[in-house]
Design an enzyme around this catalytic site. Structure first.
Site, PDB file in Angstrom:
ATOM      1  N   VAL A  52       0.847  -1.187   0.000  1.00 14.15           N
ATOM      2  CA  VAL A  52       0.000   0.000   0.000  1.00 14.15           C
ATOM      3  C   VAL A  52       0.883   1.236   0.000  1.00 14.15           C
ATOM      4  O   VAL A  52       1.912   1.281   0.677  1.00 14.15           O
ATOM      5  CB  VAL A  52      -0.905   0.024   1.248  1.00 14.15           C
ATOM      6  N   LYS A  53       0.456   2.213  -0.791  1.00 14.72           N
ATOM      7  CA  LYS A  53       1.182   3.476  -0.820  1.00 14.72           C
ATOM      8  C   LYS A  53       0.211   4.595  -0.492  1.00 14.72           C
ATOM      9  O   LYS A  53      -0.825   4.752  -1.138  1.00 14.72           O
ATOM     10  CB  LYS A  53       1.772   3.698  -2.209  1.00 14.72           C
TER      11      LYS A  53
END
Lengths: 303, 303, 303, 303, 303
Positions: free
Chosen positions: C203-204
Site C-alpha cells: 500500500v502506498k
C-alpha cells in the site's frame, strides 16, 4: 455476362468471391438484371410506423406473403424486410427472389433518447433464411453515433466472413440537425459518404433537397450545381467514392404517381443506381403497386 | 541498410520483429526512404468534415483512387485513410504503398457530448487489407478520456500481436481546454507525451503556438525557449521521450504554399520526424499537390 | 535468507509461490535487500502533470533511460512507471531492476467529473515487459469509487494468477473530502485500510498530517497519539492490518533536502516499510538525486 | 551490467523484454552470475528412474528441500525439477533461486512404444510457482517425433507470451538410432541444431563421443576435428547457430570426480555455455555434492 | 507498376488485398522485382539433413545471419527457413527481405513410418516475425497424406485470414512410388496439380525427368513432348492451372555450376516462374554462391 454489372463489380475488387457472388445475384435478378440498376421492395414500415399506418391503405399488405409475391411478380431485384416478415415467407420463396434481412429496426412507441435502432436479427439469421444481404440503419448525427458505427463495423465483418454484402440505410438525425437538415444536400451527401467509409456495399439515402444545413458547408456548396434533383443526385453519387459504391434512393412518404415517376427520372438522370420503394408500392392496390414498380424499372432500364 | 533508420529502430528494441519490420517498411518507402523522416498523406477529411468541404476544391478527390495514386506518385512514406477509402483501393495498391488504417473516426454531424471518435474498423481489417499500421485518435482533455485510453491500450496490444505498429493522433480537446489551448505549447507537448506513455509507436500532433494554457505550467515554460516554431517543435520532440519516439506534425487547414513550406522548414529544423499533410495536398490540383508533397520531402531530406 | 524479509513474507502465507517469489524479489533487491524496507523510484509525473512540469527542473529526465539508470545506480528496490516509460527501457533493463508497471494513470488536461484514472496497460503487458508487480491508483471518496474497486479487484485476481503482486496507490479524493482532508490522519489511515481490504500486497499513501477530517472520527482520534509524524505513521501501519501489510509513503511535491530526510526519519521511526520517492529524486541533478535516494536508504537501513 | 551476458542476450534480440529479463535472471544468478556460463542442478531422476535408484545413494535426497538447498548453497544458476518437487519447495524458495519447471517427464515403468515423455505440468504452473523458465524433453529419432515437435512449438509460444524462456533437453532416441548413436557426434550436433530450429532458448544435450552414426554424415565428419571432447563440444556449439544459442551439457550417469571435472574442463574449453549436473551432485554427500558443483563453477569461471 | 506482376496477380483475383499485397511484395523485391519471376533462397537443410551435412562445405553457413545476408546481397525475392533460423535474424532483417516461414520440417534421425513432416511453427509466429508468407511440405503418395492435406487446408485458411499467402513444397514420396518415380514427369506434374488444388498460392516441385511412373499415365504421356527439360517444365506449368498458379523449381543436391545454370535455362525456357536454390548457393563460398544466385536471376530476367 453483363458489362454494366461487371464494371460495378470491379469497384469491389478486394471482396471475397462470396460477397461478390451475392452482389452479382442482386444485380442479375429481375427486370433490371444486367443493367447495373436496382429496384428493391422494402417492407419495414410495419415495424417502424405500426401496422395500420402501413397496411390499412391496402389491407392485403397485412399478410407478409403479399409483399414477396409483389416483389416477385413485379420483377424487383430484391425484397428487404425485418426478421418476422422474412421468416414468414422464406421457406416458400428462398432462392426465388433475393432477400435482404433488415437486421436492426426502430419503432414509433419510444426508445433511447438519441436515435438508435434496435438489433433485431443477425448474420446467422440471414444464412438460416437464405438471404442475399443484410441491411442496417445508421443515424449520423445521433448522440449514439459511436455505438452504431462500432456495431455496423462488426456486423459487416461478420457478414463478409460468410459471403454476405451489407446495405446501409444512412439517415442523418440528431440534436444538431434541423428537420430540413435531414434531407439537406450537404447532410445527405455526407451521410452517404460516411456509409461508404464504414464499408457499406450498397448505400441507401433519401433524395436531397437544395437546402444546405451546415454553416461550414455553405462555401463549397455555392459552387456545386444543385438546382435540379438530378444535379443533387449526381453530387451524392460523387460523394459515394465518385460512383464506386452503389447508392440507391428511397421515395419516402407515399405520394402521387406522377410525382414518384418524376423523382425516379431525376434519380436515373443523376446517375443513381436505383430506388428502394416501399409505401408507394404496397400502399397502392396490387395492380397499381405492381405497375408503379414496373414503370420505375422501365425508367432505370432506359437510363 | 540505413543508419538513420536503424538508430530510430533501436529505440523500439523491445518490440517484436513483426512490428519492427513494419516500422522499417514505413521508414524505407518513398522519397524519404532511409532518411528517418516521414511524409504521410492522410485522407480522412471526407469522414471528418464531409465530402464537399473536403473534395470540392479539387473534385478529383471524390474518387478514392486519386489519393493513393497521389501518395504513390509523390513518393510519400504511407497513405492513411478510413476503412472505406482503403477498401476501395487495397486490392490494386496493397504492397505498393504502405497503408495506415485509421480505425476510429468522427464526423461533424453530431455525436457524444464529449469528444470521442467512433471505432470504425479494426486490426483484423488492417490485416485483411494488407496495411502496415493502424491509426487512432485520442482527445486528451475529453470527459471520455478514460474510455479512449483503455480502448487504445487494447488496440495497440491486439495490433502488436499481429506485427502492426500504431500511429496515435493526439488532439487535446474538452471542457477544460480553451480553443487557443488546443494548440498551446504546454498542451501539445503534454498530449504528445501522453501518446508516448500509452505505447504509441508514432505520435501525431499539431504544430504548437507559443501560448501557454495551464496556469501550473507557466513557471517551467518561462524558461523553455519557444519564440520560434522550431524551438517549440524541439520541445515537443523532447517531450516524446527525448526524441526516442517518432513524432510527426499535421499542417491543419489548407493555406498558402509559402506558409506551408515555412512551417515544414521549422518542423525539420526543430527535429520533428516529419509531416502528415492532407488538405494542403489533395485540395490543390494534382500537379500542385504533388509538387507540394515533393517540396515537403525535399525539406526533410535536406534537414 | 533474511529473517526480516521472511517475517514479512509470513504475513502473505496464503499467496501462491509466484506472488511470494516476486515479493521476495522486491524485498531482496538493491541497497535495502534483506532489510524488509523498500525505497522505490516512481516516475509517472510526466503522465500526471505533463512533461515540462515534471522534467524541466532536470531536463535529463525527459529521457526514459535516465530514470531506470538512476534507480539502478542508487540501488532502489524497484522502478515504477507507466507503460511507455517501461517499454522504452525494458529490453535493456528487464531482469536488472524490478519494474512495477503502473497500469492506470490520470492526466491534468481533463477527464471524468469524478476522480478516476484511465486504464493504460494491463497484466499481460507486465508479463511481456518482465515486470515484478503492477501498480494501480484508487481514489477512495470518488463518486466513481465502485468502478475503481471493482476494477482493481479483477486486476489483482488476474495478476495473482500469473504470480504478480499488486501495489495500490490509495489517494483519498472526492466531493466529500476537503483539500486538507486528503492528508488528514483519519482519512489516510482509512484509505490505507481500504487498500489492504481490497487485497493490495503493498500500500502506498501520503504521510498524514494531524488534521482529522471526519466528524465521526474526532472522538477516537482524541485518544490516538498523533503529535509527531512518527506517531501518525505508526497509526497508519496499525491500520494496515496491524503491520501485516507492507505500507510505504510518498514524499509528494519536491522540497528541501533536510525536510525530505526528516520526513523519512519519521516514517522509519513510525515503522513504515519505506518510501516511494519520485520528484524529490529526479528533479534534482543526477548526483543530488542519487545522493538523496542513497541517504533515504541509509535512514531505513539504520532503522 | 555484464558484457559477457549482454553479448549472449544480443543474440535473442527479437524476444520480448519478459523473456529477455528471465534469461538475464538465469545468467545473473549464483556464482557464475555475469560470466555468461551456467551450472544448473536438475533433479528429475526420481521421476525418470524411480526414487531408490535416484536417492538411495544419498537418502537425504528423498526430501525435495534437500535439492533446492543444495542449489542455493552451492550457488548454481537455477534448479530444475518436475512439478511435485517444485511445488514442495516453491513457497519457501521462490525468488531466492530460479526454478526451471520440467513440464514433461518419462518414467521407467512403461509407456508408449516410441520414446515420448508425458506432459506433467504447464506454463500456468510455472507462473503460479514463480519459475523463471520451463524445460521440455524431445526425442529426435522417435516415431512420435511429430507429436513432440508440435507440442513444444505450442508450449514455447505459450511460455513466450508470459515472458518465460524454454530449455530444451534434446535426446536422440528411436528405432533408427543405435545405442552408440545416441551420443554420436553427428547425432548430438543434429539434435542440438533441431532444438535451436524449434525455437529453444537454451539447449541441453549429452557430451558427444567421436562415433559417427549416420552413413551420409561420414564424409563431412571426416574433415571435422573430433579427437578431443573439447573439439566435439566446439562442433556442437557451432551447430547451435554458430554459438548464437546457449547450449549446456549433461554429465549423464554418476561417475568419478576426476572424470567429471575433466569432462567439464573439456566442455568449457570447447566453448560450451555450461553444465547441467544432477546425479553427480545429489548422489554424493551434501558436502561432496556441493563441492563438486562449486568446482564445476570454478572451471567455467576460469574458462 | 509492373505488367508482368499484375498479370500474375490477376489470377488470384478472389484473394483478399492482404494476401495480394504480400504476393506483390514477393514479386516486387530484389533483382527480379517486376519481372514476374522469383528466385528464393531456402535454408532448411540444417533441419532436414543435419548441420554438418549442410554447412560443413561452407562453415560460414552455421551462422543464421550468413544466409539472410546472402539473400539480401544477391538480391533474391525472399528467404525461406524454419522457425529458429528466422527468429535468430528477424529483429535485424524484418522489413528488409521477405521471409517465408517454413512451418513444418522433417529430420533424418527418424520419425513416423510414412513420410510426414512435423509442424514446427505457425501463422502466429509468421506474424510475430514479420514474415511475408508461410511454407509447408506435403508428401503426395504418403500413407499419411490425408493428415497432411487436412493440416495444410487449415493452415492456408488461417494464413489467408491474416493476409499471408502459402508456398507449398510438393514432394511425391511413399510406398507406392519408386525412387525414380519421385521425379517422374507424370508424378511431378500430378504433385504440382494437387498443390494447386489444395489452394497453394505458390507451388514448389523438383524438375522432372522424362521417366513416367504410373502405368495408367503411359498413354497420355506418349503424346506429350518431354524430351527436353524445358518441355517437361512446360507440362508442369500447364498442370498448374495452365500457368495460373506460380510454380517454382528446386535444384536439389549441390552440383556443378554449368549443370545448375543449364537447368535454370531450361526452367526459364519452359515458362517456370523461377527457382528455389539452397545448397547450390550456400554450400559454395560466399562469392561463388552469390554469383550463382545472380547468374540465376539473370537467366530469368532475360527469359
Amino acid at each position: 455476362m453483363s458489362n454494366a454489372v461487371e464494371q460495378i463489380i470491379a469497384n469491389y475488387a478486394g471482396e471475397s468471391p462470396g460477397v461478390i457472388g451475392n452482389l452479382r445475384r442482386l444485380l442479375n435478378t429481375g427486370t433490371l438484371a444486367g443493367t447495373g440498376k436496382l429496384v428493391i421492395l422494402p417492407v419495414d414500415q410495419g415495424f417502424e410506423h405500426g401496422p395500420a399506418r402501413s397496411f390499412a391503405p391496402n389491407p392485403a399488405g397485412y399478410d407478409p406473403e403479399y409483399h414477396v409475391k409483389l416483389a416477385l411478380e413485379a420483377g424487383t431485384n430484391a425484397y428487404a424486410a425485418p426478421l418476422g416478415f422474412i421468416e414468414a415467407v422464406a421457406h416458400k420463396y428462398a432462392g426465388r427472389v433475393p432477400f435482404i434481412l433488415k437486421v436492426n429496426n426502430s419503432d414509433s412507441l419510444g426508445g433511447p433518447d438519441e436515435p438508435c435502432s434496435a438489433l433485431t436479427s443477425g448474420v446467422q439469421d440471414a444464412l438460416r433464411l437464405g438471404c442475399t444481404a443484410i441491411g442496417y440503419t445508421i443515424y449520423p448525427g445521433s448522440g449514439l453515433r459511436n455505438e452504431q458505427y462500432s456495431a455496423i463495423r462488426e456486423l459487416i465483418a461478420e457478414a463478409r466472413d460468410v459471403g454476405l454484402p451489407t446495405v446501409l440505410w444512412s439517415y442523418p438525425r440528431g440534436a444538431g440537425i434541423s428537420k430540413n437538415g435531414e434531407t439537406a444536400l450537404d447532410v445527405v451527401a455526407y451521410a452517404a459518404h460516411i456509409a461508404c467509409q464504414l464499408g457499406a456495399h450498397i448505400v441507401k439515402v433519401k433524395p436531397p433537397t437544395d437546402f444546405i444545413e451546415q454553416k461550414e458547408a455553405q462555401k463549397p456548396y455555392a459552387e456545386i450545381p444543385k438546382a435540379t434533383l438530378a444535379e443533387r443526385i449526381q453530387h451524392v453519387v460523387q460523394s459515394c467514392f465518385n460512383g464506386k459504391r452503389i447508392v440507391i434512393f428511397s421515395g419516402g412518404a407515399a405520394k402521387g404517381t406522377d410525382e414518384v415517376l418524376e423523382e425516379l427520372r431525376q434519380i436515373a438522370k443523376g446517375g443513381g443506381n436505383g430506388s428502394i420503394m416501399g409505401r408507394n408500392a404496397f400502399q397502392r392496390s396490387q395492380a397499381d403497386g405492381s405497375k408503379l414498380l414496373k414503370d420505375a424499372m422501365q425508367i432505370f432500364k432506359s437510363a
